[in-house]
Structure formats: C-alpha cells, structure tokens
Write a protein that holds these residues in place. Structure first.
Motif: not given
Length: 161
Positions: A47-51, A62-67
């Motif tokens: 949830y968090w990287p895509y919200s 909170l989207s980073t390269t860790s998506g």
C-alpha cells in the motif's frame, strides 16, 4: 446447511452454530493465524509506495525507487499467506520465506510498510515455523462449551505391597 441464502434471519441464525463448528474444525487443521499474519504483512508493504496522502493540502508521496521491490515482496507475502492455508506441508518453507521477506522489506519497502509489515511478517513467519499439525488421537474441535471432559489421572506405581 443454508438452502436459501436470501432467507430470513431465522434460518441464518439457525445455521450459524454449524458454520462456526465447521470453520473451527477447518481452522484447527492448518496454521490459520500464521497465514492471516503473513497475508496481513503483505498489505501495508504493497500500500504505502503506491498511495498519495494530502497533509493540509501538501501532497505527500512515499513512492521511491523501491516501488518494484515493494510490489514483489508484498505479492510474495500474500501468496505465502494463501499457501499456508492451502498447503500445510509447506509451513516451514513458507515460514522461513516470510521471515526473510519481512526482514528484507525493512530497507527495501519504506521501513517494511512503516513497521506494520515487518511486525506482522515476523509474527506470521514465527507462527508458521512453530505450528505442528494435529495428531491422529487429538480431537479436531474442542469439547462443547457446556460440558467438561474429565482427564483420567496417571496412575503411579503401587507402594502398598
């Protein structure tokens, strides 16, 4: 058994104890809580990287390269949670994989879903590794709530001779 799902509440209430007993039997034959915690670990990691959050009109992402890493780890945890319910003989593999993915998600996936995914994954993986299937002599469901069962005492050596 419910014959008409659109029946009145009377028939549904009459079928509830039977459904609860069958669910309790099903749940006792598999690592249910381990699967639930493992599945729940994947949700915050996904949830968090895509919200998108708005704090007082200020967009916060909170989207980073860790998506991509979050996507892979989150989906693997969801699949492991379902696998624990469907294939109980994979419990040790799924438990160890859950523990490793939960630890890896901490640096990769926004602190493991803001610590929710890591905590839930560590609990689920530990429960999966510790769970043992019921033995053949063990009853699948606990005794009825109304009655109690007496356990015979173990008899020791007789010292009266």
């Amino acid at each position: 058994m419910i014959t008409n799902p659109f029946a009145g509440p009377g028939e549904l209430l009459a079928a509830a104890p039977e459904f609860r007993r069958r669910f309790r039997t099903w749940r006792g034959e598999r690592p249910f809580w381990a699967a639930l915690f493992t599945f729940a670990a994947g949700l915050p990691i996904l949830y968090w990287p895509y919200s998108r959050l708005d704090l007082g009109g200020i967009p916060l992402a909170l989207s980073t390269t860790s998506g991509a890493g979050s996507l892979v780890i989150g989906i693997l945890l969801l699949v492991l949670g379902v696998a624990l319910c469907c294939r109980t003989h994979l419990r040790v593999f799924a438990g160890i994989a859950t523990l490793l993915l939960a630890v890896i998600s901490f640096p990769v996936a926004n602190f493991g879903g803001l610590f929710l995914g890591v905590a839930s994954g560590l609990i689920g993986g530990s429960l999966a590794c510790a769970w043992l299937p019921p033995t053949a002599g063990e009853p699948p469901t606990p005794p009825s709530e109304g009655g109690t069962t007496a356990v015979p005492a173990a008899e020791g050596p007789s010292g009266d001779s």
